[in-house]
Design a protein around this motif. Structure first.
Motif, PDB file in Angstrom:
ATOM      1  N   ASN A 140      64.538  16.628 -17.981  1.00  0.00           N
ATOM      2  CA  ASN A 140      63.720  15.431 -18.152  1.00  0.00           C
ATOM      3  C   ASN A 140      63.888  14.839 -19.541  1.00  0.00           C
ATOM      4  N   MET A 141      63.987  15.704 -20.571  1.00  0.00           N
ATOM      5  CA  MET A 141      64.125  15.157 -21.933  1.00  0.00           C
ATOM      6  C   MET A 141      65.458  14.430 -22.088  1.00  0.00           C
ATOM      7  N   THR A 142      66.495  14.916 -21.424  1.00  0.00           N
ATOM      8  CA  THR A 142      67.787  14.225 -21.492  1.00  0.00           C
ATOM      9  C   THR A 142      67.667  12.841 -20.849  1.00  0.00           C
ATOM     10  N   ALA A 177      66.446  16.388 -26.509  1.00  0.00           N
ATOM     11  CA  ALA A 177      65.218  17.112 -26.863  1.00  0.00           C
ATOM     12  C   ALA A 177      64.298  16.153 -27.600  1.00  0.00           C
ATOM     13  N   MET A 178      63.084  16.626 -27.898  1.00  0.00           N
ATOM     14  CA  MET A 178      62.090  15.778 -28.573  1.00  0.00           C
ATOM     15  C   MET A 178      61.355  16.656 -29.582  1.00  0.00           C
ATOM     16  N   PHE A 179      61.544  16.400 -30.874  1.00  0.00           N
ATOM     17  CA  PHE A 179      60.890  17.211 -31.908  1.00  0.00           C
ATOM     18  C   PHE A 179      59.778  16.369 -32.529  1.00  0.00           C
ATOM     19  N   MET A 180      58.563  16.653 -32.130  1.00  0.00           N
ATOM     20  CA  MET A 180      57.442  15.836 -32.552  1.00  0.00           C
ATOM     21  C   MET A 180      56.416  16.729 -33.257  1.00  0.00           C
ATOM     22  N   THR A 181      56.042  17.820 -32.579  1.00  0.00           N
ATOM     23  CA  THR A 181      54.923  18.653 -33.031  1.00  0.00           C
ATOM     24  C   THR A 181      55.249  19.396 -34.329  1.00  0.00           C
ATOM     25  N   GLU A 182      54.257  19.393 -35.246  1.00  0.00           N
ATOM     26  CA  GLU A 182      54.363  20.183 -36.476  1.00  0.00           C
ATOM     27  C   GLU A 182      53.158  21.113 -36.542  1.00  0.00           C
ATOM     28  N   ALA A 185      50.400  18.900 -37.156  1.00  0.00           N
ATOM     29  CA  ALA A 185      50.406  17.657 -36.365  1.00  0.00           C
ATOM     30  C   ALA A 185      50.823  17.964 -34.929  1.00  0.00           C
ATOM     31  N   GLY A 186      49.829  18.260 -34.093  1.00  0.00           N
ATOM     32  CA  GLY A 186      50.092  18.507 -32.672  1.00  0.00           C
ATOM     33  C   GLY A 186      49.577  17.316 -31.895  1.00  0.00           C
ATOM     34  N   SER A 187      48.314  17.438 -31.435  1.00  0.00           N
ATOM     35  CA  SER A 187      47.702  16.282 -30.773  1.00  0.00           C
ATOM     36  C   SER A 187      47.633  15.104 -31.757  1.00  0.00           C
ATOM     37  N   TRP A 211      57.461  22.486 -35.254  1.00  0.00           N
ATOM     38  CA  TRP A 211      56.829  23.762 -34.890  1.00  0.00           C
ATOM     39  C   TRP A 211      57.054  24.144 -33.429  1.00  0.00           C
ATOM     40  N   PHE A 212      57.215  23.172 -32.579  1.00  0.00           N
ATOM     41  CA  PHE A 212      57.527  23.432 -31.158  1.00  0.00           C
ATOM     42  C   PHE A 212      58.686  22.526 -30.763  1.00  0.00           C
ATOM     43  N   CYS A 213      59.835  23.117 -30.495  1.00  0.00           N
ATOM     44  CA  CYS A 213      61.007  22.323 -30.119  1.00  0.00           C
ATOM     45  C   CYS A 213      61.654  22.965 -28.903  1.00  0.00           C
ATOM     46  N   SER A 214      61.406  22.407 -27.738  1.00  0.00           N
ATOM     47  CA  SER A 214      62.065  22.937 -26.545  1.00  0.00           C
ATOM     48  C   SER A 214      63.493  22.439 -26.512  1.00  0.00           C
ATOM     49  N   ASN A 215      64.367  23.256 -25.927  1.00  0.00           N
ATOM     50  CA  ASN A 215      65.807  22.939 -25.903  1.00  0.00           C
ATOM     51  C   ASN A 215      66.311  22.664 -27.325  1.00  0.00           C
ATOM     52  N   HIS A 422      50.638  27.092 -16.008  1.00  0.00           N
ATOM     53  CA  HIS A 422      49.672  26.947 -17.103  1.00  0.00           C
ATOM     54  C   HIS A 422      50.183  26.060 -18.229  1.00  0.00           C
ATOM     55  N   LEU A 423      51.481  25.910 -18.329  1.00  0.00           N
ATOM     56  CA  LEU A 423      52.012  25.113 -19.438  1.00  0.00           C
ATOM     57  C   LEU A 423      51.794  23.609 -19.246  1.00  0.00           C
ATOM     58  N   GLY A 424      51.826  23.178 -17.983  1.00  0.00           N
ATOM     59  CA  GLY A 424      51.731  21.739 -17.708  1.00  0.00           C
ATOM     60  C   GLY A 424      50.518  21.092 -18.357  1.00  0.00           C
ATOM     61  N   SER A 425      49.422  21.837 -18.460  1.00  0.00           N
ATOM     62  CA  SER A 425      48.192  21.268 -19.040  1.00  0.00           C
ATOM     63  C   SER A 425      48.204  21.288 -20.558  1.00  0.00           C
ATOM     64  N   ILE A 426      49.192  21.920 -21.161  1.00  0.00           N
ATOM     65  CA  ILE A 426      49.178  22.055 -22.626  1.00  0.00           C
ATOM     66  C   ILE A 426      50.191  21.133 -23.288  1.00  0.00           C
ATOM     67  N   TRP A 427      51.448  21.214 -22.817  1.00  0.00           N
ATOM     68  CA  TRP A 427      52.453  20.416 -23.553  1.00  0.00           C
ATOM     69  C   TRP A 427      52.425  18.963 -23.091  1.00  0.00           C
ATOM     70  N   GLU A 428      53.087  18.130 -23.857  1.00  0.00           N
ATOM     71  CA  GLU A 428      53.086  16.668 -23.615  1.00  0.00           C
ATOM     72  C   GLU A 428      51.658  16.126 -23.597  1.00  0.00           C
ATOM     73  N   GLY A 429      50.794  16.728 -24.405  1.00  0.00           N
ATOM     74  CA  GLY A 429      49.394  16.310 -24.448  1.00  0.00           C
ATOM     75  C   GLY A 429      48.535  17.258 -23.631  1.00  0.00           C
ATOM     76  N   SER A 431      45.003  18.671 -21.812  1.00  0.00           N
ATOM     77  CA  SER A 431      44.146  17.984 -20.827  1.00  0.00           C
ATOM     78  C   SER A 431      43.201  16.985 -21.506  1.00  0.00           C
ATOM     79  N   ASN A 432      42.573  17.411 -22.599  1.00  0.00           N
ATOM     80  CA  ASN A 432      41.636  16.504 -23.277  1.00  0.00           C
ATOM     81  C   ASN A 432      42.342  15.244 -23.776  1.00  0.00           C
ATOM     82  N   ILE A 433      43.484  15.447 -24.380  1.00  0.00           N
ATOM     83  CA  ILE A 433      44.209  14.305 -24.961  1.00  0.00           C
ATOM     84  C   ILE A 433      44.639  13.334 -23.863  1.00  0.00           C
TER      85      ILE A 433
HETATM   86  C1  LIG Z   1      56.122  26.118 -24.535  1.00  0.00           C
HETATM   87  C2  LIG Z   1      55.864  24.885 -25.347  1.00  0.00           C
HETATM   88  C3  LIG Z   1      56.897  24.003 -25.562  1.00  0.00           C
HETATM   89  C4  LIG Z   1      56.695  22.863 -26.330  1.00  0.00           C
HETATM   90  N1  LIG Z   1      57.734  22.017 -26.553  1.00  0.00           N
HETATM   91  C5  LIG Z   1      57.574  20.949 -27.376  1.00  0.00           C
HETATM   92  C6  LIG Z   1      58.670  20.093 -27.685  1.00  0.00           C
HETATM   93  O1  LIG Z   1      59.777  20.252 -27.185  1.00  0.00           O
HETATM   94  N2  LIG Z   1      58.465  19.082 -28.570  1.00  0.00           N
HETATM   95  C7  LIG Z   1      57.262  18.857 -29.137  1.00  0.00           C
HETATM   96  O2  LIG Z   1      57.145  17.929 -29.912  1.00  0.00           O
HETATM   97  N3  LIG Z   1      56.192  19.636 -28.851  1.00  0.00           N
HETATM   98  C8  LIG Z   1      56.325  20.672 -27.984  1.00  0.00           C
HETATM   99  N4  LIG Z   1      55.241  21.482 -27.689  1.00  0.00           N
HETATM  100  C9  LIG Z   1      53.992  21.263 -28.387  1.00  0.00           C
HETATM  101  C10 LIG Z   1      52.865  20.743 -27.525  1.00  0.00           C
HETATM  102  O3  LIG Z   1      53.122  19.444 -27.094  1.00  0.00           O
HETATM  103  C11 LIG Z   1      51.579  20.878 -28.378  1.00  0.00           C
HETATM  104  O4  LIG Z   1      51.327  22.263 -28.505  1.00  0.00           O
HETATM  105  C12 LIG Z   1      50.419  20.153 -27.778  1.00  0.00           C
HETATM  106  O5  LIG Z   1      50.614  18.767 -27.846  1.00  0.00           O
HETATM  107  C13 LIG Z   1      49.099  20.509 -28.479  1.00  0.00           C
HETATM  108  O6  LIG Z   1      49.193  20.424 -29.867  1.00  0.00           O
HETATM  109  P1  LIG Z   1      48.679  21.648 -30.759  1.00  0.00           P
HETATM  110  O7  LIG Z   1      49.360  22.884 -30.282  1.00  0.00           O
HETATM  111  O8  LIG Z   1      48.848  21.298 -32.190  1.00  0.00           O
HETATM  112  O9  LIG Z   1      47.154  21.784 -30.414  1.00  0.00           O
HETATM  113  P2  LIG Z   1      45.947  21.017 -31.144  1.00  0.00           P
HETATM  114  O10 LIG Z   1      46.295  19.588 -31.313  1.00  0.00           O
HETATM  115  O11 LIG Z   1      45.543  21.777 -32.352  1.00  0.00           O
HETATM  116  O12 LIG Z   1      44.817  21.136 -30.048  1.00  0.00           O
HETATM  117  C14 LIG Z   1      43.975  22.301 -29.923  1.00  0.00           C
HETATM  118  C15 LIG Z   1      42.877  21.981 -28.922  1.00  0.00           C
HETATM  119  O13 LIG Z   1      42.078  20.907 -29.421  1.00  0.00           O
HETATM  120  C16 LIG Z   1      41.904  19.927 -28.421  1.00  0.00           C
HETATM  121  N5  LIG Z   1      41.786  18.596 -29.044  1.00  0.00           N
HETATM  122  C17 LIG Z   1      42.586  18.023 -29.977  1.00  0.00           C
HETATM  123  N6  LIG Z   1      42.151  16.772 -30.223  1.00  0.00           N
HETATM  124  C18 LIG Z   1      41.069  16.551 -29.443  1.00  0.00           C
HETATM  125  C19 LIG Z   1      40.182  15.457 -29.237  1.00  0.00           C
HETATM  126  N7  LIG Z   1      40.333  14.304 -29.892  1.00  0.00           N
HETATM  127  N8  LIG Z   1      39.157  15.617 -28.366  1.00  0.00           N
HETATM  128  C20 LIG Z   1      38.982  16.762 -27.687  1.00  0.00           C
HETATM  129  N9  LIG Z   1      39.800  17.826 -27.835  1.00  0.00           N
HETATM  130  C21 LIG Z   1      40.829  17.724 -28.690  1.00  0.00           C
HETATM  131  C22 LIG Z   1      43.155  20.025 -27.550  1.00  0.00           C
HETATM  132  O14 LIG Z   1      42.903  19.535 -26.248  1.00  0.00           O
HETATM  133  C23 LIG Z   1      43.401  21.530 -27.561  1.00  0.00           C
HETATM  134  O15 LIG Z   1      42.680  22.142 -26.537  1.00  0.00           O
HETATM  135  C24 LIG Z   1      55.421  22.613 -26.892  1.00  0.00           C
HETATM  136  C25 LIG Z   1      54.369  23.502 -26.652  1.00  0.00           C
HETATM  137  C26 LIG Z   1      54.582  24.620 -25.889  1.00  0.00           C
HETATM  138  C27 LIG Z   1      53.444  25.572 -25.660  1.00  0.00           C
END
Ligand SMILES: Cc1cc2nc3c(=O)[nH]c(=O)nc-3n(C[C@H](O)[C@H](O)[C@H](O)COP(=O)(O)OP(=O)(O)OC[C@H]3O[C@@H](n4cnc5c(N)ncnc54)[C@H](O)[C@@H]3O)c2cc1C
Length: 556
Positions: A140-142, A177-182, A185-187, A211-215, A422-429, A431-433
């Protein structure tokens, strides 16, 4: 055909996951243009057979043999190589070259002369993911990197990479690939700290850590970095980071380590340090996040589709077991409580499939320049990403239980499905985001009227009897009023309720519409079930017969 069953433990290995799915052919036919469905049906059949057999076997092997990182050659030179198990590489060949899954939206593939609409890509993805989830992240990232590059990139930059990004030859293919998260700087992407400095030659130098870089060993990555002095998102731009510099030397970034993950274990995710790495600006300075949103949204939709596929696999497995496994002198499927449990898995799985098609149709309209389609796809994408990914956690878990003790054992697909789901609800934003993004789609992008009108039109076309039509209509109005209020009042705490309600009412209407337009009348029972159990007030102590939801058409 599956082999003769021996012993008391039913084994589904060898079933065709397309043919075993009672509704698949009729739905694919309904949503695809007639000629394209005719062309693709043999490919669906072939992929269904692969997914139930060879791909599933490869996925199991790759899951238990995760990639490793090599940082030194035996000659003592530094390197940055990810060693992938041959099973994973074989799956890569099937996905990228065999089915052209990353290229299908950009060029002719599978014998079809032109790019296919999103419905076709997602139908194929839906089948593939029933065997393997992790690899579909790089696929999908490609695909989505190519889309974003074509949309915002300088024509010379596009011309330089497009052939390799869309190659059907595995040996010349460039993956994305997509390198965004630090770490900080996640959400909150506005906190991006990676710096971008302009170079004399027109390229940029990126310095920082992702901090998170798939592929992570992809040939090309889209990277966010701070190029401007403005604080927050305004200072962040989008860059294309090649693995190899223009002069052919390895680019200056290192994969520091790989993550030890719960799921997607077949695919590498790592941490990357950028050391003045050569990169090229994509689009406008200071609009990095807005531009990358296109790639993120495409990944969110892909995740929703994958959640739908994972749920379908869990349902197919559960039905297979229930028809063959015996206890107390009966097959499991004869037992009323088991039938109820199966029905509770089936409905969310089918809601997700319906939303997949509705969202893919909307995306197609958006791609064709239709502003209503753009609004529909803008709101439906976070809806499916939010709700289907959450439902997949539960449905795959319930599927594991239907297999009994074996479901918990790693030689069956169930554990892998649960871990991946379980991963679907975490990466790419998270559930809350993503739920908050639904409120933004309403408040800022004014998407609710388009969704309400679209759902009402589907309802009118669904030829329901008038009490049912009235009930669906009033529920739609109530849900839209609730979501509209939550968005207008910026009630963040209600974002998840609003997103769930919109998802349920849209998918229920979509199911009712499918029931009218295909030979699948049981989909109306699914629609009614969604209304009764997810949207209307009900007394849990009033007995209901939920068996009715399990149709006879399930042919596993
Ligand atoms: C296996 C894996 C692969 C990944 N691959 C990539 C990748 O290729 N490229 C990339 O860029 N990233 C990647 N990610 C990162 C992923 O997208 C982030 O982990 C995710 O966006 C959450 O950011 P965070 O870990 O900093 O959590 P945080 O932002 O710290 O969030 C922690 C919690 O706080 C909640 N929260 C944050 N803000 C709010 C708000 N305003 N209101 C309510 N709740 C809030 C969140 O919902 C979460 O439950 C990957 C992650 C995993 C686990």
């Amino acid at each position: 055909m599956h082999p003769e069953l021996t012993g008391a433990i039913p084994d589904s290995r060898g079933i065709n996951l397309y043919r075993a799915d009672g509704d698949a052919a009729a739905l694919f036919r309904h949503y695809l243009p007639q000629d394209l469905f005719g062309h693709l049906e043999p490919h669906f059949d072939r992929l269904g057979a692969l997914a139930g057999d060879r791909l599933d076997e490869l996925a199991g092997v790759a899951d238990h043999n995760p990639p490793t990182l090599a940082v030194r050659r035996r000659t003592g030179e530094d390197c940055n190589r990810i060693e992938k198990h041959p099973a994973y590489v074989e799956m890569e060949r099937i996905a990228f070259a065999g089915f052209g899954l990353a290229a299908i939206s950009h060029r002719g593939a599978l014998g079809w002369p032109e790019p296919m609409p999103p419905v076709a890509k997602y139908a194929l993805t839906y089948l593939f993911v029933q065997a393997e989830f992790g690899l579909l992240c790089p696929v999908n990232m490609t695909d989505s990197l190519t889309r974003t590059l074509k949309r915002y990139g300088d024509p010379a930059l596009v011309a330089r990479f497009i052939d390799r990004l869309t190659s059907l030859d595995f040996d010349t293919l460039a993956q994305g690939a997509m390198f965004m998260t630090e770490q900080g700087a996640g959400s909150d992407i506005a906190a991006t700290a990676t710096r971008a400095e302009p170079r004399q030659d027109g390229a940029w130098a990126l310095t920082g850590e992702k901090w998170f870089c798939s592929n992570p060993d992809a040939d090309l990555a889209m990277v966010l970095a701070r190029s401007e002095t403005d604080a927050g998102l305004k200072g962040v731009s989008l860059f294309l980071l090649p693995q190899t510099r223009r002069d052919g030397s390895p680019n200056s970034y290192r994969i520091l380590r790989l993550k030890d993950k719960l799921g997607t274990r077949s695919m590498a995710s790592g941490e990357v340090r950028l050391e003045a790495a050569e990169a090229y600006l994509v689009g406008e300075r200071g609009r990095g996040f807005q531009q990358l949103s296109d790639m993120v949204n495409s990944s969110r939709l892909s995740n929703g589709v994958r959640a739908a596929g994972l749920m379908r696999r869990a349902v197919t497995e559960a039905l297979f077991i229930a028809r063959r496994r015996k206890a107390f002198g009966r097959t499991l499927i004869e037992m009323p409580l088991m039938r109820r449990q199966l029905g509770k898995m089936l409905v969310p799985a089918e809601q997700a499939r319906t939303m997949m098609f509705l969202t893919a149709q909307a995306l197609h309209r958006a791609n064709e320049g239709d502003p209503i389609g753009a609004k529909l796809s803008r709101i439906m994408t976070p809806l499916i990403k939010f709700r289907a990914c959450r439902d997949a956690r539960k449905v795959t878990g319930d599927g594991m239980e239907v297999r009994g003790g074996c479901g918990y054992i790693e030689e069956w697909s169930d554990a892998r499905l649960v871990r991946d789901a379980h991963l679907g609800s975490i990466w790419e934003g998270t559930s809350n985001i993503v739920a908050l993004d639904v409120l933004r789609a309403i408040a800022r992008d004014d998407c609710l009227p388009a969704l309400e009108r679209h759902a009402a039109a589907l309802l009118d076309d669904a030829a329901l009897d008038s009490p049912a039509h009235a009930l669906f209509t009033s529920t739609l109005a109530k849900v839209c009023a609730f979501a509209g209020r939550a968005a207008a009042e910026k009630s963040e705490a209600l974002a998840r309720e609003a997103a769930s309600a919109l998802y349920h009412v849209t998918s229920a209407i979509g199911l009712a519409h499918e029931a009218a337009k295909t030979q699948l009348p049981h989909r109306l029972a699914f629609a009614r079930h969604v209304l009764a159990h997810r949207l209307l007030p009900r007394d849990p102590l009033v007995a209901e017969n939920e068996e009715a939801v399990l149709p006879g058409s399930e042919i596993v």
